[in-house]
Design an enzyme around this catalytic site. Structure first.
Site, mmCIF file in Angstrom:
data_model
loop_
_atom_site.group_PDB
_atom_site.id
_atom_site.type_symbol
_atom_site.label_atom_id
_atom_site.label_comp_id
_atom_site.label_asym_id
_atom_site.label_seq_id
_atom_site.Cartn_x
_atom_site.Cartn_y
_atom_site.Cartn_z
ATOM 1 N N TRP A 168 12.408 -1.666 25.228
ATOM 2 C CA TRP A 168 11.144 -2.326 25.640
ATOM 3 C C TRP A 168 9.882 -1.581 25.174
ATOM 4 O O TRP A 168 9.704 -0.081 25.520
ATOM 5 C CB TRP A 168 10.728 -2.442 27.374
ATOM 6 C CG TRP A 168 9.603 -2.809 27.700
ATOM 7 C CD1 TRP A 168 8.217 -2.347 27.299
ATOM 8 C CD2 TRP A 168 9.225 -3.602 28.901
ATOM 9 N NE1 TRP A 168 7.415 -2.866 28.180
ATOM 10 C CE2 TRP A 168 7.821 -3.750 29.016
ATOM 11 C CE3 TRP A 168 10.105 -4.442 29.707
ATOM 12 C CZ2 TRP A 168 7.302 -4.320 29.852
ATOM 13 C CZ3 TRP A 168 9.521 -5.047 30.757
ATOM 14 C CH2 TRP A 168 8.063 -5.277 30.678
ATOM 15 N N ASP A 169 9.455 -2.106 24.085
ATOM 16 C CA ASP A 169 8.561 -1.204 23.153
ATOM 17 C C ASP A 169 7.119 -1.721 23.605
ATOM 18 O O ASP A 169 6.771 -2.613 24.302
ATOM 19 C CB ASP A 169 8.805 -1.655 21.657
ATOM 20 C CG ASP A 169 8.517 -0.538 20.591
ATOM 21 O OD1 ASP A 169 7.644 0.303 21.094
ATOM 22 O OD2 ASP A 169 8.979 -0.720 19.679
ATOM 23 N N ASN A 202 3.359 -1.385 21.048
ATOM 24 C CA ASN A 202 2.927 -0.731 19.903
ATOM 25 C C ASN A 202 1.598 -1.024 19.564
ATOM 26 O O ASN A 202 1.063 -0.607 18.505
ATOM 27 C CB ASN A 202 3.866 -1.512 18.798
ATOM 28 C CG ASN A 202 5.187 -0.920 18.676
ATOM 29 O OD1 ASN A 202 5.498 0.434 18.614
ATOM 30 N ND2 ASN A 202 6.114 -1.851 18.555
ATOM 31 N N CYS A 256 9.595 2.356 25.148
ATOM 32 C CA CYS A 256 9.266 2.890 24.000
ATOM 33 C C CYS A 256 7.870 2.577 23.862
ATOM 34 O O CYS A 256 7.422 1.604 24.311
ATOM 35 C CB CYS A 256 10.242 2.305 22.961
ATOM 36 S SG CYS A 256 9.679 2.552 21.213
ATOM 37 N N ASP A 278 8.899 8.118 16.877
ATOM 38 C CA ASP A 278 9.318 7.232 15.774
ATOM 39 C C ASP A 278 9.508 8.221 14.624
ATOM 40 O O ASP A 278 9.987 8.114 13.634
ATOM 41 C CB ASP A 278 8.122 6.662 15.240
ATOM 42 C CG ASP A 278 8.135 5.118 16.065
ATOM 43 O OD1 ASP A 278 9.214 4.825 16.708
ATOM 44 O OD2 ASP A 278 7.308 4.198 15.984
HETATM 45 C C1 GLA Z 1 8.158 0.863 17.273
HETATM 46 C C2 GLA Z 1 9.261 1.831 17.953
HETATM 47 C C3 GLA Z 1 10.504 1.876 16.682
HETATM 48 C C4 GLA Z 1 10.832 0.234 16.291
HETATM 49 C C5 GLA Z 1 9.633 -0.357 15.892
HETATM 50 C C6 GLA Z 1 9.835 -1.894 15.681
HETATM 51 O O1 GLA Z 1 7.621 1.616 16.072
HETATM 52 O O2 GLA Z 1 8.956 2.938 18.070
HETATM 53 O O3 GLA Z 1 11.633 2.435 17.215
HETATM 54 O O4 GLA Z 1 11.311 -0.397 17.472
HETATM 55 O O5 GLA Z 1 8.657 -0.227 17.009
HETATM 56 O O6 GLA Z 1 8.753 -2.521 15.335
#
Ligand code: GLA
Length: 722
Positions: free
Chosen positions: A473-474, A476, A522, A544
């Site tokens: 589960w991200d 961003n 994440c 990352d």
């Molecule tokens: C984030 C996460 C990465 C990856 C990217 C995908 O940066 O931390 O590990 O999953 O998104 O877009």
């Protein structure tokens, strides 16, 4: 019994295994703080309210109680206490924000009080809670302060409920759950700041007069400051001296303040702050705050970390359902957005051959997601990429004998998506202002229950009935222009908080709906590395940044507040570096600080490297229990000492895993003495890696490790008691 209320002395004493916390009720109405420190004989404390000029006081109590300098259990805005406040309440009928509550009663509850809609620590059969009721006669509000005691971990948590029993609405304008007045002002503060790819960078500095804060106004606990921080005696070391640790069981915007005042005390506050938070309470309504936690030890900083680790493992992490963690191979650094089902299937087969347990299909599998400009929100498999649907693809992957994990980013939406076409109003934006994007994406209004329900339905449709073993589960981007059209103007200050409740609701649903799938959270790496997320996820993607040099610093910082078991560690490939045996070995040793994974295109790796990886996985399985369940002792700070070294030890000191990681070459080739204080005197230990025998005394005096003239150098020792 960990809590004792003495009606005779008007004192309340909380005891944990090694600590004691004491408050008194002054004049029957002011809860004053008397002591927080070691538990045991010879402990002394007394009430002090130094006489001070320029400080308002209550006529009837005279110089015996100055609100401005008394050590208080909780502090209120604008009523004689000029220090930073824990609670600020505006009476909406008069506009006054002078806030004051008086003590009414105290009682001890078995277990704990639940926090509706928010994560909180799990109670066990020994957990007890102190409930302190306070009342404000002017607004008619009732405040209940809670102290929940996790005695085995030396942790006490703090949270409160506020009920409007008056006739008029009130607004909470600042909310800090934790308020602690420490009776000294000579302290160091240890905090963890950073940025995307450089999370939890350790800083230690003396607390100068004034107000020092760490915070997030980003709607996520953030890469920029982690909510965990510590205070300690300036002389305190890893294993000696007084140290306190503080954290929040919350993943959104926060504020923590450390303020020293004129009479030699330090006030510590931690909570939601006021920048991204206010909350309207109509008559009859109750607000429950998130939970904050604190721990103390007189045995150094490292012991406070271990208290926090134990607490997280025993009371936060979801029931150890996934004690044996899968060694994953993640597709992100292998393919970025170029997900191809045939390649992924071969990727999985190769992963199985080297002994990995699971493949994770990261970003790029859904909607029109061929790059980071489109597709978020469209949670169905890209029909061009999965000709026979997701189910048949997963079946093919699983034929190799590996498990299957998948990436999602539920809280986000790209303007270039089907969902945005249908529901532009679901993207958080401020009325009349241009929508700001970050990584080409906007944030979904998770404060709107309709959005949360839509996501549940959508995920049900896409994943229901599929054999998914893991979700990543991200999240961003951060929240700006925070506003929700679903709330009236006077409730807009609640959006950030309600957003988090929406996120937790969906996380809870995902856990319940897919009980056999583990969740890794994440946020652009470790941007939401906190106890709130840990309540719903088994581990968190640490950063990352997969370069070992940076990783040692990030992992070092992460271990202060969080157990290794939460710290997802991958071996990545930087320009074919894993083909170099020494580098592959170093990357792996760096990754042995938490659940192991790999992140590169295994289809392009040579046989020698693959054989080495198989060996690594077999070795990791040997040490896994110790890494994930052992107690951690930090020995060297990679940012200061030229190397990162630490050891894990099991409960009875019979097994110790010592790591020495040196990123840069050292021309001087100095000798590092790595002292293992948990080794038992009189015992004999065999290093199963080097084959040498040591006495417990040898280990306590220190293993000598010569630094290497070249960087990327790792040593490992596995001591087993004979
Ligand atoms: C984030 C996460 C990465 C990856 C990217 C995908 O940066 O931390 O590990 O999953 O998104 O877009």
């Amino acid at each position: 019994m960990s809590i004792k209320i003495s009606r005779k002395t008007n004192e309340i004493i909380i005891k944990t295994a090694n600590t004691m916390y004491v408050m008194g009720i002054k004049f029957g109405k002011f809860p004053v703080h008397l002591y927080y420190g070691r538990n045991g004989r010879g402990v002394k404390y007394e009430y002090k309210s130094p006489v001070t000029s320029f400080s308002p006081y209550f006529e009837e109590h005279g110089y015996d109680y100055f609100p401005d300098v008394a050590a208080s259990e909780f502090s209120f805005f604008g009523y004689g206490d000029f220090r930073a406040d824990a609670l600020r309440l505006r009476d909406m009928s008069t506009g006054s924000d002078t806030t004051m509550f008086y003590y009414k009663k105290a009682r001890v509850l078995k277990g704990r009080v639940d926090i509706p809609g928010l994560p909180c620590a799990e109670a066990d059969e020994n957990t007890e809670t102190l409930e302190l009721t306070m009342v404000d006669e002017v607004t008619g509000c009732e405040l209940k302060l809670y102290y929940t005691v996790f005695a085995d971990c030396d942790v006490i948590s703090r949270y409160f409920t506020l009920t409007n029993r008056g006739k008029n609405p009130v607004k909470i304008e600042k909310c800090m759950m934790l308020c602690l007045d420490i009776d000294k002002d000579d302290l160091d503060m240890i905090s963890f700041h950073g940025s995307h790819c450089f999370e939890r960078m350790y800083t230690r500095e003396h607390v100068a007069p004034g107000n020092r804060s760490i915070f997030s106004r980003r709607g996520a606990s953030s890469h920029q400051f982690n909510p965990f921080f510590m205070l300690c005696d300036p002389k305190a070391t890893e294993e000696r001296g007084d140290a306190y640790g503080f954290n929040l069981v919350y993943s959104g915007s926060f504020l923590s303040e450390v303020e020293t005042e004129q009479c030699g005390k330090t006030r510590v506050l931690s909570g939601l702050g006021s920048d991204n938070f206010s909350y309207l309470l109509e008559p009859g309504e109750t607000f429950t705050s998130p939970e904050a936690v604190m721990s103390y030890s007189n045995r150094g900083i490292g012991q406070v970390s271990r208290n926090m680790h134990k607490f997280t493992r025993n009371h936060i992490l979801p029931n150890d359902r996934f004690e044996k963690r899968p060694v994953v191979l993640n597709s992100w650094e292998a393919f970025w957005f170029d997900i191809d089902e045939d390649v992924m299937t071969r990727f999985a087969a190769e992963a199985a051959k080297v002994g990995m347990d699971m493949v994770v299909m990261d970003d790029g599998w859904f909607g029109g997601r061929i790059d980071d400009r489109r597709g978020l929100g469209d949670w169905w498999p890209n029909p061009d990429r999965f000709k026979n649907g997701l189910g048949s693809f997963i079946d093919n992957v699983k034929k190799s004998g590996v498990k299957f994990g998948i990436w999602i980013e539920p809280e986000m939406i790209n303007p270039d998506s089907q969902l945005f076409k249908e529901h532009p109003e679901w993207a958080i934006s401020a009325p009349g202002r241009e929508l700001l994007l970050s990584r080409s994406q906007a944030v979904l209004d998770m404060a709107n229950p309709e959005v949360v329900q839509y996501l549940k339905d959508r995920f049900e449709e896409t994943f229901g009935g599929l054999s998914i073993d893991y979700f990543k589960w991200d999240m961003n981007r951060h929240l700006s222009e925070v506003y929700s059209p679903t709330l009236p103007p006077e409730r807009q200050g609640e959006v950030s908080f309600r957003y988090m409740k929406g996120v937790y609701d969906l996380l809870r649903w995902l856990n319940e709906r897919f009980p056999n799938a583990m969740i890794e959270t994440c946020s652009g790496g470790g941007g939401r590395y906190d106890l709130g997320m840990m309540k719903y996820s088994t581990q968190i993607w640490t950063s990352d940044n997969t370069y070992p040099v940076a990783r040692t610093a990030i992992q070092y910082g992460s271990t202060f507040g969080y157990p290794a078991t939460t710290m997802s560690c991958h071996v990545a490939n930087h320009g074919d570096s894993v083909e170099n045996a020494r580098q592959l070995e170093y990357y792996y040793r760096v990754a042995l600080n938490g659940p192991l994974g790999y992140e590169f295109d295994i289809l392009k790796i040579g046989d020698t490297a693959k054989a080495a990886i198989s060996k690594q996985i077999a070795e990791y399985r040997e040490y896994e229990e110790l890494i994930l369940r052992g107690e951690l002792y930090r020995l060297q700070n990679p940012m200061k000492d030229g190397a990162y070294s630490y050891y894990f030890v099991n409960e009875d000191n019979s097994e110790i895993l010592l790591s020495y990681l040196q990123a840069f070459g050292d021309k001087k080739e100095k000798t590092n003495k790595l002292k293992i204080s948990r080794a038992e005197t009189g015992a004999t230990y065999i290093d199963t890696i080097g084959g040498n025998t040591y006495t417990g005394e040898d280990l306590r005096r220190g293993i000598e490790v010569k630094s290497d003239k070249d960087g990327g150098y790792a040593r490992m020792f596995h001591f087993v008691k004979e």
